[in-house]
Each structure stands twice: as structure tokens, then as C-alpha cells.
Design a protein around this motif. Structure first.
Motif, short mmCIF file in Angstrom:
data_model
loop_
_atom_site.label_atom_id
_atom_site.label_comp_id
_atom_site.label_asym_id
_atom_site.label_seq_id
_atom_site.Cartn_x
_atom_site.Cartn_y
_atom_site.Cartn_z
N GLU A 132 3.77 -14.63 19.35
CA GLU A 132 4.18 -14.60 17.95
C GLU A 132 4.36 -16.02 17.41
N LYS A 133 4.97 -16.89 18.20
CA LYS A 133 5.17 -18.28 17.77
C LYS A 133 3.83 -19.01 17.62
N VAL A 134 2.93 -18.81 18.58
CA VAL A 134 1.63 -19.48 18.54
C VAL A 134 0.84 -19.03 17.32
N ILE A 135 0.82 -17.74 17.04
CA ILE A 135 0.10 -17.23 15.87
C ILE A 135 0.67 -17.85 14.59
N HIS A 136 1.98 -17.90 14.48
CA HIS A 136 2.62 -18.50 13.31
C HIS A 136 2.22 -19.97 13.17
N MET A 137 2.24 -20.70 14.26
CA MET A 137 1.88 -22.12 14.23
C MET A 137 0.41 -22.32 13.88
N MET A 138 -0.45 -21.45 14.39
CA MET A 138 -1.88 -21.55 14.07
C MET A 138 -2.12 -21.28 12.59
N LYS A 139 -1.40 -20.31 12.02
CA LYS A 139 -1.54 -20.03 10.59
C LYS A 139 -1.13 -21.25 9.76
N GLU A 140 -0.06 -21.92 10.15
CA GLU A 140 0.36 -23.14 9.46
C GLU A 140 -0.67 -24.24 9.63
N MET A 141 -1.22 -24.35 10.80
CA MET A 141 -2.13 -25.43 11.14
C MET A 141 -3.45 -25.38 10.38
#
Length: 171
Positions: A132-141
């Protein structure tokens, strides 16, 4: 088994590439490339082939693969018929081992990330809170450029390196 198509995704003037994919279906070709690949499936379903492993995928499937590991996320047949009105959405990051410069991963500060990347040779499925954290960070990135994007990639790799939510995919 058919030999994988060899692909490269990173232009010479870039340290890495992040791409948001909005397509009728995911790339249907069995392939490999010389870069690491971090992929998050945001919409779509089908069958995931990584090395010698076959498994269904759906929204939320998040995987890190190492260089040379053949793979494909093959969308369900319904996605190939435009009349069904289906589409897919994902985010993928391609990066080489030397994205920070030659020899950077041999430095003490990158020891844990170097171990992570070594383990990715088998493919790593990311689960739980880490996913969940990785997906959120990728969306921001996706909307970042320059140094902030490199910092975010390092934060993602650091999170993965410390996680217990990673499952090896291939034998």
C-alpha cells in the motif's frame, strides 16, 4: 518455452524511467530487459508469468523483478475485445543497477538496497502494508522530476529493503 524478447526502456539521458500505463491491455509479449522493474497494477486482471511461475493478477499486484528475468502480465482475453470497454492502468519504474553512478551500490550506505536488488533476481511480490505504501509513493512519483524523483525512488527501495512483506516468486 519461447525465448523472451529483449527490451530496454531507459534513454541515455535518464537515470531511470517511470511510466504510467493507461492502455486497453497490458503488453502481451513475453520479454526481459537489462533493468530492474517495479510495477504496480492499478486496474486490470489476467495472468502473470514471471520466470517459471504463473499466477493470476488483479488490481494491487505489485512486483519487483531483476534484470534478465522474463515476464509478462497477460491481460484476460476480454481486454483484447474493444467492444467490452475494458482498459488497464498501472505504473512501472525501470532502473539500472548503476542509476546512482557506477559502484554506488557497493558503498556501505547502500548495503541493504544491494541485498534487495540481489533478491529481485527471483522476482519479489510485495504484499501487505508495504504494498500500500509503495503504490502510494509510486502514484506521487509519476508527477515528479529531477532530484525529487530520485529521492522518492531511493525511499521506495529503502522501504522494500527493510520490509518483511516480500515473497520470492520464482524458484
Amino acid at each position: 518455452m519461447k525465448a523472451p524478447l529483449q527490451k530496454s526502456r531507459i534513454p541515455d539521458n535518464k537515470a531511470f524511467v517511470i511510466r504510467e500505463m493507461n492502455d486497453p491491455y497490458f503488453d502481451k509479449h513475453w520479454h526481459a530487459h537489462s533493468e530492474y522493474q517495479l510495477v504496480a497494477i492499478l486496474r486490470g486482471s489476467g495472468t502473470r508469468y514471471i520466470g517459471d511461475h504463473i499466477k493470476p493478477f488483479k488490481e494491487g499486484d505489485t512486483v519487483l523483478t531483476g534484470p534478465g528475468l522474463p515476464h509478462v502480465w497477460r491481460s484476460d482475453n476480454a481486454y483484447f475485445n474493444p467492444e467490452n470497454g475494458l482498459d488497464t492502468h498501472g505504473i512501472v519504474i525501470y532502473f539500472p543497477e548503476n542509476f546512482l553512478g557506477d559502484g554506488s551500490l557497493q558503498k556501505e550506505e547502500f548495503e541493504e538496497i544491494a541485498k534487495l536488488l540481489s533478491y529481485s533476481a527471483r522476482g519479489l511480490e510485495i504484499k501487505g502494508e508495504t504494498k500500500e505504501k509503495v503504490i502510494h509513493m509510486m502514484k506521487e512519483m509519476v508527477n515528479m522530476q529531477g532530484v525529487p524523483s530520485i529521492v522518492m525512488l531511493l525511499q521506495i527501495l529503502h522501504l522494500l529493503a527493510e520490509s518483511t512483506d516480500l515473497i520470492p516468486i520464482t524458484q
